[in-house]
Enzyme design. Structure first.
Site, PDB file in Angstrom:
ATOM      1  CG  ASP A  29      -1.798   1.209   1.325  1.00  0.00           C
ATOM      2  OD1 ASP A  29      -1.282   2.282   1.724  1.00  0.00           O
ATOM      3  OD2 ASP A  29      -3.004   1.123   1.035  1.00  0.00           O
TER       4      ASP A  29
ATOM      5  CG  MET B  42      -2.719   3.151  -2.375  1.00  0.00           C
ATOM      6  SD  MET B  42      -3.732   4.007  -3.610  1.00  0.00           S
ATOM      7  CE  MET B  42      -3.068   5.646  -3.489  1.00  0.00           C
ATOM      8  CG  ASP B  43      -3.405  -2.778   0.934  1.00  0.00           C
ATOM      9  OD1 ASP B  43      -2.957  -3.114  -0.176  1.00  0.00           O
ATOM     10  OD2 ASP B  43      -2.735  -2.829   1.972  1.00  0.00           O
ATOM     11  CG  MET B  44      -9.092  -0.376   2.951  1.00  0.00           C
ATOM     12  SD  MET B  44      -9.789   0.671   4.250  1.00  0.00           S
ATOM     13  CE  MET B  44      -8.699   2.093   4.164  1.00  0.00           C
TER      14      MET B  44
END
Length: 414
Positions: free
Chosen positions: A154, A182-184
């Protein structure tokens, strides 16, 4: 959809939007697990395949004693799933994984392409026996091209996509966001991509490989600032809590606690100064009737607001702003947000039963369906909690066969 008879674990899911859909989840950390959790919340039977020591996210600090020393972040992204442990370095472990996929609808993975191919779990191999399979790769820089095997997280994506350069204050380096945005975002893109591919399969009968890279997501998350730069060539500047496109927008101190205000249009600007602040000389100022005029006088507007808002409390100002329909809110700490009227009104935080902790907090998805509601939350599974159940119900293994596999170390130590 999977046409096999529903297992006891699936029975409660049949009235849900994705009831009957089986997902084999080879993901770890955040982006992949959150993507499959979205599907699980909608009723899919998500079988999380973990190495014998488990998803590394289980052990992220801080460790929680009531969770056998595991971290709360794993709970956050893995509810409503079943966990099975397999040693994929063994022939028998790989054979079980391949058998699970044979009648599945979806596979989701976020290893490198080399790892999945090494285990015979790549799209090309698995789709031979299951041509309707939707195979979703959550990758760092894509599954093709020169960067296919490059790892990424991320924070790296925030840095390399240019996103970090847009966040923070002009007099210092750009900063990462606290939450793993970013991950989410990648998780949400992946779950969308899977559903799109399922819709396509409904028409064509064919599965496909879906690749959702973190880097591509990072570029998307720079938002319209990228489009503005591509059109104008002007590099966006970091302005902290102040907007590049709206005046006023930002944090303002009151007599006690700060508030955040955003006026994105002339009508909102006029409501703020005429209806709330009783300053028509500013609200009616001809130079303030266009956004470029307000941008040119940003400092003047901010100085006025800092002076006026300091004369009364946050509660009183928010009441007046709400009555005038000017977008504004309290600047809260996380504990304050969790105890807020809005949080309680939405019912977002609940408690769900847990095998070792008794109960654990749960934060709901922002999804509300009138006909197919999300399923009641079940806490993230213990490591390997459903290994025997899945092997019995999905693959038809006898208890003796399961005991044999466990003795051989194929199923880890659970």
């Amino acid at each position: 959809m999977n046409e096999t008879n529903p297992t006891p674990s699936q029975t409660r899911l049949q009235s849900s939007a994705l009831g009957g859909l089986r997902v084999i989840d080879f993901t770890h950390f955040i982006a992949g697990p959150m993507a499959t959790m979205i599907l699980a919340d909608a009723g899919a039977d998500v079988i999380k395949v973990e190495k014998p020591k488990g998803d590394d996210q289980r052990y992220f600090a801080p460790a929680e004693p009531s969770l056998d020393g595991q971290g709360a972040s794993f709970l956050w992204a893995n509810r409503n799933k079943r966990s099975i442990t397999l040693d994929l370095k063994t022939d028998a472990g790989r054979a079980i994984a391949q058998a699970l996929v044979r009648d599945a609808d979806v596979v989701v993975e976020n290893f490198t392409s080399r790892v999945m191919a090494q285990y015979g779990l790549d799209h090309e191999t698995l789709s031979r026996d299951n041509p309707g399979l939707i195979y979703c790769s959550v990758s760092a820089f894509g599954r093709t091209g020169e960067l296919a095997d490059r790892a990424g997280f991320d924070t790296i994506m925030q840095a390399e996509s240019g996103f970090m350069s847009l966040t923070g204050y002009a007099d210092r380096d750009g900063v990462r966001t606290g939450p793993a945005v970013m991950d989410m975002a990648c998780a949400m893109m992946a779950s969308n991509a899977i559903l799109i591919a399922l819709a396509a399969r409904h028409r064509t009968g064919q599965g496909q490989h879906v690749d959702v890279p973190l880097f591509d997501t990072g570029v998307l998350m720079t938002g319209f600032m990228t489009a503005q730069y591509l059109f104008s060539g002007k590099v966006p500047q970091r302005n902290g809590n102040v907007s590049n496109d709206a005046v006023p927008s930002g944090v303002f101190p009151t007599a006690d606690l700060p508030i955040f205000i955003t006026c994105t249009s002339t009508s909102l600007f006029r409501r703020l100064f005429i209806d709330v602040l009783k300053m028509p000389e500013v609200g009616d100022d001809p130079e303030m009737q266009r956004i470029d005029g307000r941008l040119a006088q940003r400092e003047r507007v901010i100085d006025i607001l800092n002076r006026v808002f300091a004369t009364d409390t946050r509660e009183n100002w928010l009441l007046r702003l709400d009555q005038a329909k000017v977008p504004a809110g309290a600047v809260r700490t996380l504990p304050e947000a969790l105890e807020s009227r809005e949080m309680k009104a939405r019912g977002l935080v609940t408690q769900v039963p847990h095998p070792t902790a008794g109960s654990v907090p749960n934060v709901a998805l922002p999804l509300h369906f009138s006909g197919t509601p999300v399923v009641p939350p079940v806490a993230a599974p213990l490591l390997g909690q459903h290994t025997d159940e899945v092997l019995r119900e999905v693959l038809g293994y006898s208890q003796a066969k399961i005991a044999e596999l466990r003795a051989a170390g194929v199923l880890g130590l659970t």
